[in-house]
Scaffold this motif. Structure first.
Motif, PDB file in Angstrom:
ATOM      1  N   ARG A 174       0.868  -1.184   0.000  1.00  0.00           N
ATOM      2  CA  ARG A 174       0.000   0.000   0.000  1.00  0.00           C
ATOM      3  C   ARG A 174       0.904   1.232   0.000  1.00  0.00           C
ATOM      4  O   ARG A 174       1.883   1.295   0.749  1.00  0.00           O
ATOM      5  CB  ARG A 174      -0.939  -0.014   1.206  1.00  0.00           C
ATOM      6  CG  ARG A 174      -0.263  -0.105   2.553  1.00  0.00           C
ATOM      7  CD  ARG A 174      -1.271  -0.260   3.676  1.00  0.00           C
ATOM      8  NE  ARG A 174      -0.617  -0.564   4.944  1.00  0.00           N
ATOM      9  CZ  ARG A 174      -1.104  -1.375   5.858  1.00  0.00           C
ATOM     10  NH1 ARG A 174      -2.266  -1.975   5.666  1.00  0.00           N
ATOM     11  NH2 ARG A 174      -0.462  -1.598   6.988  1.00  0.00           N
ATOM     12  N   ARG A 175       0.555   2.182  -0.849  1.00  0.00           N
ATOM     13  CA  ARG A 175       1.399   3.370  -1.009  1.00  0.00           C
ATOM     14  C   ARG A 175       1.238   4.317   0.165  1.00  0.00           C
ATOM     15  O   ARG A 175       0.124   4.595   0.597  1.00  0.00           O
ATOM     16  CB  ARG A 175       1.061   4.078  -2.314  1.00  0.00           C
ATOM     17  CG  ARG A 175       2.055   5.156  -2.695  1.00  0.00           C
ATOM     18  CD  ARG A 175       2.015   5.451  -4.160  1.00  0.00           C
ATOM     19  NE  ARG A 175       2.507   4.353  -4.960  1.00  0.00           N
ATOM     20  CZ  ARG A 175       3.793   4.050  -5.129  1.00  0.00           C
ATOM     21  NH1 ARG A 175       4.714   4.771  -4.527  1.00  0.00           N
ATOM     22  NH2 ARG A 175       4.153   3.035  -5.891  1.00  0.00           N
ATOM     23  N   VAL A 180       6.262   2.234  -0.510  1.00  0.00           N
ATOM     24  CA  VAL A 180       5.270   1.159  -0.534  1.00  0.00           C
ATOM     25  C   VAL A 180       5.439   0.304   0.714  1.00  0.00           C
ATOM     26  O   VAL A 180       6.471  -0.355   0.888  1.00  0.00           O
ATOM     27  CB  VAL A 180       5.419   0.287  -1.797  1.00  0.00           C
ATOM     28  CG1 VAL A 180       4.403  -0.844  -1.779  1.00  0.00           C
ATOM     29  CG2 VAL A 180       5.243   1.135  -3.049  1.00  0.00           C
TER      30      VAL A 180
END
Length: 240
Positions: A174-175, A180
């Motif tokens: 997930r950014r 990330v």
């Protein structure tokens, strides 16, 4: 409205091994199967299935991620797979009547539906579409595992580790503002078990990557800051 379990097919017309079991079923079949079981909740680090225990049920995961592991005679624990929402676990032992071939442990809070083995096999006997979906899943997982073994056989530990981090970033990333972040909490031992290395080797690699500001780590947290460097490391063998 599309179901959250809707599968997307790759360009070759088949399904990817990461497409979970529930996503392969029609809505009616999915609902009928889930109605056969009862919902259970597990806390993080709880063992869902024990290696070598008799098979009494299958589990269909609704929420949360788990790890599939097996231990060698010398105690080394290999991380075989990660299973998450929509996945089925324990189906192999349920179909063959053999004992469990691996241990499955919750990595975080998990919700799952437990279906008794007799009900599950009877359901499959009367549901050809579901049986074929399960066969397809098994085939896709075997094919992916064979491909990974072939790729890893020609790689150094550094290259395998870089490839693993890139795979995890693509499937479980997930950014964030930093980079990330891997959404699945894996320990150094679990990362080592996924690439066939020692915990010490992975610890050294993480230290090297931290010093180069390629990754940042915390307690069971890992953020990839420079995926471009990992890609170069993963391709080192091919380019060298």
């Amino acid at each position: 409205m599309a179901s959250k379990w809707t599968a997307s097919a790759p360009d070759d017309g088949g399904l990817d091994d990461r497409v979970p079991f529930l996503a392969r079923l029609e809505t009616q079949d999915r609902s009928a199967l889930l109605a056969l079981g009862r919902e259970l909740a597990f806390t993080a680090r709880t063992i869902l299935i024990h290696h070598h225990e008799p098979s009494s049920h299958v589990l269909i995961l609704l929420q949360g991620w788990s790890k599939v592991t097996a231990a060698a005679a010398n105690g080394y624990e290999a991380l075989l797979a990660l299973r998450g929402p929509g996945d089925i676990i324990g189906e192999s032992a349920a179909l063959t009547g053999r004992t469990r071939s691996a241990t499955v442990t919750a990595l975080e809070q998990v919700r799952a539906v437990a279906v008794q083995r007799e009900l599950f096999t009877e359901f499959l006997a009367h549901s050809p579409a579901v049986s074929f979906a399960l066969l397809g899943l098994t085939s896709d997982r075997t094919r992916a595992a064979d491909q990974r073994r072939l790729e890893f056989a020609s790689m150094t530990v550094r290259e395998r580790f870089a490839t693993l981090l890139l795979d995890l970033a693509r499937t479980h990333g997930r950014r964030t503002a930093e980079g990330v972040e891997l959404s699945v909490p894996l320990s150094k031992q679990e990362l080592a078990g996924s690439v066939g290395a020692s915990r010490e080797a992975v610890q050294r690699l993480l230290k090297e990557l931290r010093e180069r500001d390629v990754v940042r780590t915390g307690r069971r947290a890992l953020v990839i800051v420079r995926p471009d460097v990992l890609r170069r490391l993963a391709r080192a063998d091919a380019s060298g």
